[in-house]
Design an enzyme around this catalytic site. Structure first.
Site, PDB file in Angstrom:
ATOM      1  N   ASP A  81      -6.858   1.325   1.241  1.00 58.27           N
ATOM      2  CA  ASP A  81      -6.802   1.413   2.705  1.00 58.27           C
ATOM      3  C   ASP A  81      -8.114   0.893   3.272  1.00 58.27           C
ATOM      4  O   ASP A  81      -8.960   0.372   2.538  1.00 58.27           O
ATOM      5  CB  ASP A  81      -6.501   2.853   3.148  1.00 58.27           C
ATOM      6  N   LYS A 124       0.832  -1.208   0.000  1.00 58.03           N
ATOM      7  CA  LYS A 124       0.000   0.000   0.000  1.00 58.03           C
ATOM      8  C   LYS A 124       0.866   1.257   0.000  1.00 58.03           C
ATOM      9  O   LYS A 124       0.618   2.203  -0.752  1.00 58.03           O
ATOM     10  CB  LYS A 124      -0.918   0.007   1.226  1.00 58.03           C
TER      11      LYS A 124
END
Length: 222
Positions: A139, A121
């Site tokens: 997220d 991420k």
């Protein structure tokens, strides 16, 4: 609505509400963004934006950062949480950037993911927001909304990212992932969610999610 129509509705609605989207984490270049994103794990952007100026006042590039000890970095960033792991990561990746990349942050997913404390991420955010390379960082907000909207099964963030990349046009990824985050925080939060304010979920949401919401809120009004 077909899935394609749902996707178009999401894109059009988000573009209307958020025609421009600022990057949430304050930074001046790819290195300061990388450090800020690393620090944001299990913390809030607001908290990180309070602490990064203190850190960057001492060290604004890898060469300055490695002159600080891990303990010195840890003391500065302690308020964002997970400081033992993050301080080691910041010091370690700064040294690697000097040794392998002439002090520059590489614009490459594999190279970024090989750095200490940098996961998929974080690497995706840096590629997208620092270099403009299409990526779709997922997220908790995006993961939650993709499930609520019936666009992903919600099993894990890896699957959610695959589904997002498959459904949304590549040229929109970099802006769209930020638009979804802003929308999630404002209209579709995990706690204190009011479906009446959440036009997207109200219009295209997964039936089971809406039923569950209505059942809970019926109990509250009794």
């Amino acid at each position: 609505m077909t899935k394609a129509e749902k996707v178009d509705f999401v894109i059009d609605t988000l573009e209307r509400i958020y025609p421009t989207v600022p990057i949430p984490l304050d930074h001046t270049d790819p290195y300061t963004l990388l450090i800020a994103v690393l620090m944001s794990a299990q913390s809030t952007d607001a908290r990180v934006n309070q602490i990064t100026p203190l850190l960057f006042d001492r060290a604004i590039n890898p060469y300055q950062m490695v002159k600080l000890s891990v303990d010195e970095i840890r003391e500065i960033i302690k308020p964002v949480g997970l400081s033992p792991m993050k301080s080691k990561g910041i010091h370690g990746l700064s040294q690697i950037l000097i040794d392998k990349y002439n002090g520059e942050v590489p614009a490459d997913m594999e190279a970024l993911e090989s750095l200490p404390a940098v996961g998929h991420k974080t690497a995706s955010v840096v590629l997208s927001q620092a270099f403009g390379i299409p990526a779709f960082p997922v997220d908790t907000h995006i993961h939650r909304l993709m499930y609520r909207w019936g666009l992903s099964n919600g099993k894990n963030v890896v699957q959610t990212e695959k589904d997002a990349k498959r459904l949304f046009p590549k040229e929109l990824w970099n802006k769209l992932h930020l638009q979804i985050i802003y929308y999630a925080r404002e209209y579709s939060p995990a706690r204190g969610w009011n479906l009446d304010n959440d036009i997207i979920t109200k219009t295209i949401g997964r039936k089971s999610v809406i039923k569950e919401y209505e059942a809970k809120n019926t109990k509250k009004t009794r």
